[in-house]
Design a protein around this motif. Sequence first.
Motif, PDB file in Angstrom:
ATOM      1  N   TYR A  43      35.869  10.431  20.620  1.00 31.61           N
ATOM      2  CA  TYR A  43      36.679  11.431  19.917  1.00 31.61           C
ATOM      3  C   TYR A  43      38.130  10.992  20.015  1.00 31.61           C
ATOM      4  CZ  TYR A  43      32.858  14.879  20.127  1.00 31.61           C
ATOM      5  OH  TYR A  43      31.672  15.547  19.984  1.00 31.61           O
ATOM      6  N   ASP A  44      38.867  11.109  18.912  1.00 29.57           N
ATOM      7  CA  ASP A  44      40.288  10.781  18.970  1.00 29.57           C
ATOM      8  C   ASP A  44      41.029  11.869  19.745  1.00 29.57           C
ATOM      9  OD1 ASP A  44      40.775  12.941  17.281  1.00 29.57           O
ATOM     10  OD2 ASP A  44      41.269  11.724  15.553  1.00 29.57           O
ATOM     11  N   LYS A  73      39.423  15.936  16.251  1.00 31.70           N
ATOM     12  CA  LYS A  73      39.001  16.197  14.873  1.00 31.70           C
ATOM     13  C   LYS A  73      38.314  15.004  14.222  1.00 31.70           C
ATOM     14  CE  LYS A  73      42.519  19.673  14.074  1.00 31.70           C
ATOM     15  NZ  LYS A  73      43.660  20.080  13.252  1.00 31.70           N
ATOM     16  N   GLY A  74      38.245  13.908  14.945  1.00 29.60           N
ATOM     17  CA  GLY A  74      37.593  12.719  14.415  1.00 29.60           C
ATOM     18  C   GLY A  74      36.976  11.919  15.538  1.00 29.60           C
ATOM     19  N   ALA A  75      36.027  11.072  15.179  1.00 28.54           N
ATOM     20  CA  ALA A  75      35.409  10.180  16.160  1.00 28.54           C
ATOM     21  C   ALA A  75      35.274   8.798  15.553  1.00 28.54           C
ATOM     22  CB  ALA A  75      34.044  10.711  16.605  1.00 28.54           C
ATOM     23  N   HIS A 123      35.120   2.138  13.423  1.00 31.16           N
ATOM     24  CA  HIS A 123      34.987   2.839  12.145  1.00 31.16           C
ATOM     25  C   HIS A 123      34.906   4.343  12.401  1.00 31.16           C
ATOM     26  CE1 HIS A 123      33.605  -1.203  11.089  1.00 31.16           C
ATOM     27  NE2 HIS A 123      33.911  -0.900   9.841  1.00 31.16           N
ATOM     28  N   ILE A 124      35.463   5.114  11.507  1.00 28.62           N
ATOM     29  CA  ILE A 124      35.355   6.564  11.600  1.00 28.62           C
ATOM     30  C   ILE A 124      33.916   6.943  11.286  1.00 28.62           C
ATOM     31  CG2 ILE A 124      36.100   8.768  10.622  1.00 28.62           C
ATOM     32  CD1 ILE A 124      38.770   7.360   9.909  1.00 28.62           C
ATOM     33  N   VAL A 125      33.278   7.682  12.208  1.00 32.29           N
ATOM     34  CA  VAL A 125      31.878   8.069  12.015  1.00 32.29           C
ATOM     35  C   VAL A 125      31.673   9.584  12.039  1.00 32.29           C
ATOM     36  CG1 VAL A 125      30.952   5.892  12.882  1.00 32.29           C
ATOM     37  CG2 VAL A 125      31.314   7.814  14.467  1.00 32.29           C
ATOM     38  N   TRP A 126      32.716  10.338  12.386  1.00 32.78           N
ATOM     39  CA  TRP A 126      32.606  11.792  12.423  1.00 32.78           C
ATOM     40  C   TRP A 126      33.969  12.404  12.169  1.00 32.78           C
ATOM     41  CZ3 TRP A 126      34.961  15.432  15.619  1.00 32.78           C
ATOM     42  CH2 TRP A 126      34.446  16.734  15.534  1.00 32.78           C
ATOM     43  N   LEU A 127      33.993  13.453  11.366  1.00 30.18           N
ATOM     44  CA  LEU A 127      35.207  14.236  11.108  1.00 30.18           C
ATOM     45  C   LEU A 127      34.835  15.706  11.196  1.00 30.18           C
ATOM     46  CD1 LEU A 127      36.503  12.290   7.971  1.00 30.18           C
ATOM     47  CD2 LEU A 127      37.582  12.308  10.233  1.00 30.18           C
ATOM     48  N   SER A 128      35.673  16.507  11.819  1.00 26.22           N
ATOM     49  CA  SER A 128      35.377  17.938  11.895  1.00 26.22           C
ATOM     50  C   SER A 128      35.401  18.557  10.504  1.00 26.22           C
ATOM     51  CB  SER A 128      36.356  18.650  12.831  1.00 26.22           C
ATOM     52  OG  SER A 128      37.681  18.536  12.349  1.00 26.22           O
ATOM     53  N   MET A 147      45.028   9.403  24.462  1.00 24.47           N
ATOM     54  CA  MET A 147      43.770   9.376  25.204  1.00 24.47           C
ATOM     55  C   MET A 147      42.633   9.873  24.319  1.00 24.47           C
ATOM     56  SD  MET A 147      44.816   8.002  27.911  1.00 24.47           S
ATOM     57  CE  MET A 147      43.342   8.039  28.910  1.00 24.47           C
ATOM     58  N   TRP A 148      41.587   9.073  24.225  1.00 25.64           N
ATOM     59  CA  TRP A 148      40.373   9.437  23.506  1.00 25.64           C
ATOM     60  C   TRP A 148      39.299   9.756  24.539  1.00 25.64           C
ATOM     61  CZ3 TRP A 148      39.479   5.481  18.968  1.00 25.64           C
ATOM     62  CH2 TRP A 148      40.558   5.530  18.080  1.00 25.64           C
ATOM     63  N   GLN A 149      38.359  10.619  24.171  1.00 25.05           N
ATOM     64  CA  GLN A 149      37.267  11.026  25.049  1.00 25.05           C
ATOM     65  C   GLN A 149      35.941  10.493  24.506  1.00 25.05           C
ATOM     66  OE1 GLN A 149      37.982  12.733  27.893  1.00 25.05           O
ATOM     67  NE2 GLN A 149      40.116  12.576  27.246  1.00 25.05           N
ATOM     68  N   ARG A 150      35.058  10.090  25.408  1.00 22.28           N
ATOM     69  CA  ARG A 150      33.749   9.600  24.969  1.00 22.28           C
ATOM     70  C   ARG A 150      32.991  10.741  24.297  1.00 22.28           C
ATOM     71  NH1 ARG A 150      31.030   5.044  25.463  1.00 22.28           N
ATOM     72  NH2 ARG A 150      32.269   4.183  27.140  1.00 22.28           N
ATOM     73  N   ALA A 151      32.377  10.445  23.175  1.00 21.75           N
ATOM     74  CA  ALA A 151      31.581  11.411  22.415  1.00 21.75           C
ATOM     75  C   ALA A 151      30.108  11.115  22.654  1.00 21.75           C
ATOM     76  CB  ALA A 151      31.902  11.310  20.926  1.00 21.75           C
ATOM     77  N   PRO A 152      29.252  12.095  22.422  1.00 23.74           N
ATOM     78  CA  PRO A 152      27.818  11.836  22.599  1.00 23.74           C
ATOM     79  C   PRO A 152      27.308  10.855  21.549  1.00 23.74           C
ATOM     80  CG  PRO A 152      28.175  14.027  21.686  1.00 23.74           C
ATOM     81  CD  PRO A 152      29.527  13.471  22.022  1.00 23.74           C
ATOM     82  N   ASP A 153      26.350  10.047  21.926  1.00 23.71           N
ATOM     83  CA  ASP A 153      25.775   9.079  20.995  1.00 23.71           C
ATOM     84  C   ASP A 153      25.041   9.757  19.842  1.00 23.71           C
ATOM     85  OD1 ASP A 153      26.734   6.903  22.428  1.00 23.71           O
ATOM     86  OD2 ASP A 153      24.920   6.739  23.645  1.00 23.71           O
ATOM     87  N   ASN A 154      24.575  10.994  20.055  1.00 26.57           N
ATOM     88  CA  ASN A 154      23.825  11.684  19.011  1.00 26.57           C
ATOM     89  C   ASN A 154      24.707  12.587  18.143  1.00 26.57           C
ATOM     90  OD1 ASN A 154      24.384  13.686  20.843  1.00 26.57           O
ATOM     91  ND2 ASN A 154      22.285  14.449  20.987  1.00 26.57           N
TER      92      ASN A 154
END
Length: 180
Positions: free
Chosen positions: A51-52, A56-58, A71-76, A160-167
Amino acid sequence: MNVKNGFWQPSRFAVALLACAMVQGSMALSPNVAAQPNTAESAAPEVGIWYDDTGKGAVEIAPCGSQFCGHIVWLSDPNHENGQPLKDVYNPEPTRRNQPICGLQVLGKLTRQSDGSLDSGWVYDPKVGKAYNAEVRTVGNSQLAVRGYLSLKLLGKTLMWQRAPDNLERCDAPVAARAG
């Protein structure tokens, strides 16, 4: 030039511009370069979805040849109110302004350094259409320090970015795959 106590001080405009660009995005973009076969360290601690700083993005960081990219793979909010996908409307290259933000390469050419960091790469902020030099380093298992800078790291800003879940439900997946 602004000099204080014998040291050069960046203008408020330069600092604000960099801070705004990095805070707004951390979702960078570059020419739509396809990932090369994974020949860099696949077990590198930076590899994965992050997560950025805004949440709001990952971005998914992965090996791209002998380097690393993201690459951007998720956006709120991946779409405008009208349901159309967000586009890179501020890209300095007019032919790229119709590209969707989701799926875009946001980090590139990051190379492993002797201190363990990834550096000598770039980050692009589609909110302002600007690219910056980038350095990435892990902080423990769940944080990533992403530093954007203009020529000198001293003039940069670390987010600082936070680790997001793989799923995490990806916005770059085909619609049929998301439904299943």
